[in-house]
Motif scaffolding. Structure first.
Motif, PDB file in Angstrom:
ATOM      1  N   LEU A  24       0.926  -1.198   0.098  1.00 30.64           N
ATOM      2  CA  LEU A  24       0.009  -0.151   0.018  1.00 30.64           C
ATOM      3  C   LEU A  24       0.870   1.283   0.105  1.00 30.64           C
ATOM      4  N   ALA A  25       2.181   1.250   0.934  1.00 28.09           N
ATOM      5  CA  ALA A  25       2.709   2.192   0.907  1.00 28.09           C
ATOM      6  C   ALA A  25       3.664   2.780  -0.404  1.00 28.09           C
ATOM      7  N   LYS A  26       3.540   1.640  -1.134  1.00 21.35           N
ATOM      8  CA  LYS A  26       4.601   1.910  -2.314  1.00 21.35           C
ATOM      9  C   LYS A  26       3.426   2.309  -3.473  1.00 21.35           C
ATOM     10  N   GLY A  27       2.186   2.423  -3.381  1.00 26.40           N
ATOM     11  CA  GLY A  27       1.267   3.186  -4.388  1.00 26.40           C
ATOM     12  C   GLY A  27       0.502   1.947  -4.924  1.00 26.40           C
ATOM     13  N   LEU A  30      -4.764  -1.786  -3.059  1.00 27.36           N
ATOM     14  CA  LEU A  30      -4.736  -2.897  -2.352  1.00 27.36           C
ATOM     15  C   LEU A  30      -6.350  -3.317  -1.755  1.00 27.36           C
ATOM     16  N   THR A  31      -6.461  -4.581  -1.968  1.00 29.74           N
ATOM     17  CA  THR A  31      -7.800  -5.029  -1.236  1.00 29.74           C
ATOM     18  C   THR A  31      -7.389  -6.321  -0.554  1.00 29.74           C
ATOM     19  N   VAL A  32      -7.724  -6.335   0.757  1.00 34.49           N
ATOM     20  CA  VAL A  32      -7.524  -7.270   1.774  1.00 34.49           C
ATOM     21  C   VAL A  32      -8.711  -8.289   2.196  1.00 34.49           C
ATOM     22  N   LEU A  33      -8.474  -9.339   2.273  1.00 35.30           N
ATOM     23  CA  LEU A  33      -9.488 -10.416   2.590  1.00 35.30           C
ATOM     24  C   LEU A  33     -10.007 -10.385   4.012  1.00 35.30           C
ATOM     25  N   GLY A  34     -10.937 -10.092   4.445  1.00 39.75           N
ATOM     26  CA  GLY A  34     -11.535 -10.048   5.894  1.00 39.75           C
ATOM     27  C   GLY A  34     -11.149 -11.009   6.581  1.00 39.75           C
ATOM     28  N   HIS A  35     -11.020 -10.904   7.994  1.00 37.99           N
ATOM     29  CA  HIS A  35     -10.401 -11.601   8.675  1.00 37.99           C
ATOM     30  C   HIS A  35     -10.895 -11.704  10.163  1.00 37.99           C
ATOM     31  N   ARG A  36     -11.145 -12.841  10.836  1.00 37.59           N
ATOM     32  CA  ARG A  36     -11.819 -12.633  12.336  1.00 37.59           C
ATOM     33  C   ARG A  36     -10.934 -11.827  13.105  1.00 37.59           C
ATOM     34  N   ASN A  37      -9.651 -11.533  12.986  1.00 41.86           N
ATOM     35  CA  ASN A  37      -8.731 -10.848  13.647  1.00 41.86           C
ATOM     36  C   ASN A  37      -8.936  -9.150  13.045  1.00 41.86           C
ATOM     37  N   ARG A  38      -9.760  -8.405  13.493  1.00 40.87           N
ATOM     38  CA  ARG A  38     -10.117  -7.259  12.798  1.00 40.87           C
ATOM     39  C   ARG A  38      -8.864  -6.258  12.850  1.00 40.87           C
ATOM     40  N   THR A  45      -7.351  -0.801   6.254  1.00 40.32           N
ATOM     41  CA  THR A  45      -8.221  -0.067   5.414  1.00 40.32           C
ATOM     42  C   THR A  45      -8.399   1.654   5.845  1.00 40.32           C
ATOM     43  N   ALA A  46      -8.187   1.661   7.106  1.00 40.56           N
ATOM     44  CA  ALA A  46      -7.642   3.238   7.577  1.00 40.56           C
ATOM     45  C   ALA A  46      -6.639   3.621   6.678  1.00 40.56           C
ATOM     46  N   LEU A  47      -5.783   2.904   6.130  1.00 43.93           N
ATOM     47  CA  LEU A  47      -4.650   3.452   5.360  1.00 43.93           C
ATOM     48  C   LEU A  47      -4.967   3.483   3.822  1.00 43.93           C
ATOM     49  N   GLY A  48      -6.153   3.074   3.309  1.00 50.46           N
ATOM     50  CA  GLY A  48      -6.523   3.213   2.281  1.00 50.46           C
ATOM     51  C   GLY A  48      -6.973   1.863   1.486  1.00 50.46           C
ATOM     52  N   ALA A  49      -6.830   0.842   2.056  1.00 47.29           N
ATOM     53  CA  ALA A  49      -7.132  -0.419   1.603  1.00 47.29           C
ATOM     54  C   ALA A  49      -8.688  -0.717   1.513  1.00 47.29           C
ATOM     55  N   ALA A  50      -8.969  -1.515   0.559  1.00 47.89           N
ATOM     56  CA  ALA A  50     -10.565  -1.876   0.296  1.00 47.89           C
ATOM     57  C   ALA A  50     -10.669  -3.349   1.208  1.00 47.89           C
ATOM     58  N   GLU A  51     -11.737  -3.763   1.218  1.00 43.31           N
ATOM     59  CA  GLU A  51     -11.916  -5.018   2.078  1.00 43.31           C
ATOM     60  C   GLU A  51     -12.834  -5.855   1.107  1.00 43.31           C
TER      61      GLU A  51
END
Length: 301
Positions: A24-27, A30-38, A45-51
């Protein structure tokens, strides 16, 4: 103008959180897979990733998908199961498996994805969560030259070194051999430290003498940092993962028709550690497990 490569990431745990953050920092989008460890998901997601809610959704949103899973069974489920990557990825999508996985499973998954036009390479890494956060991991890659080069810009986001090991599965094989040596050395040092303490040898002196000779190693220092100083931070790797990796290594040896006396001994010790409730503890605490198994009733320190 060329569209940026869209990256999906499944498995933002201890290692994956840092890897994904560097992508994400390199531009890269990014989309991340949701996980039980939130916590790591929400940080990213606060840094700009989608979920994404499912691997299928993750694959549909991505050009490159990175997996950082606990074992081959989970990799197979994420890739080939219901709502899996195979159902959402478009032809030409590249899947990078950074898990420490079983090479035979890697080849089966790659073959199944290839039938849908989806590319797959193995790309496990060495080092620790600290280097994952810093973007200085060593990454081993198995697969055709063209796919390795396609993956390189994304890998470079979190890698200090990228080693092209050979064809598909070669990187996973080498990672398991590397981990077998690391975990066997950890077990050896833990046994030596426990025996030294039981024999009345000062563990500080054991560290001092070995540090000055040919037996010294990075792994020796990590285990002795806990045995002497109580510092387990240098090796944040669970004994359950050690058991899994050494077991996979033994499978490789068996498939090659080779004996694995040291692999078998290490596997037995990590199996005992897990069976006595220490599976989620980090490997340096094997010093305490050895004392417990020996009936010494004392922590290794």
């Amino acid at each position: 103008m060329t569209e940026p490569v869209k990256v999906g990431f499944a498995g933002v745990g201890l290692m994956g959180r840092g890897m994904a953050g560097n992508i994400l920092a390199k531009g890269f989008p990014l989309t991340v897979l949701g996980h039980r460890n939130r916590k790591p998901v929400e940080e990213l997601t606060a840094l700009g990733a989608a979920e994404a809610a499912t691997p299928k959704e993750l694959a549909a949103a991505s050009d490159v998908v990175i997996l950082c899973m606990p074992n081959s069974r989970v990799v197979e489920q994420v890739c080939l199961g219901a709502d899996g990557i195979i159902e959402g990825a478009k032809p030409g999508t590249l899947v990078l498996d950074s898990s420490t996985a079983e090479p035979a499973s890697t080849k089966r998954v790659a073959a199944a994805l290839a039938e849908k036009g989806i590319d797959f390479i193995d790309a496990p890494m060495t080092m620790t969560p600290k280097e994952a956060m810093e973007g200085t991991l060593n990454v081993l890659v198995g697969g055709p030259d063209a796919l390795v080069e396609k993956a390189r810009p994304v890998l470079a986001c979190y890698a200090r070194n990228i080693f092209h090991i050979g064809p598909l599965g070669a990187a996973h094989s080498l990672k398991l051999i590397n981990n077998f040596m690391s975990m066997s050395m950890s077990a050896l040092v833990a046994e030596a430290a426990t025996t030294a303490r039981a024999a009345g040898v000062d563990l500080g002196k054991l560290r001092e003498v070995v540090s000055a000779g040919a037996v010294n190693s990075g792994m020796f220092q990590k285990i002795m940092a806990y045995a002497v100083d109580g510092d387990a931070s240098g090796l944040q790797f669970a004994m359950a993962n050690a058991r899994k990796d050494v077991g996979y290594y033994n499978d490789i040896a068996a498939e090659a028709g080779l004996p694995a006396p040291f692999g078998s001994a290490a596997l037995q010790l990590y199996t005992l550690a897990c069976a006595t409730g220490h599976g989620e503890e980090h490997v340096p605490l094997l010093v305490d497990v050895m004392a417990e198994l020996g009936g010494l009733n004392g922590a290794g320190r």
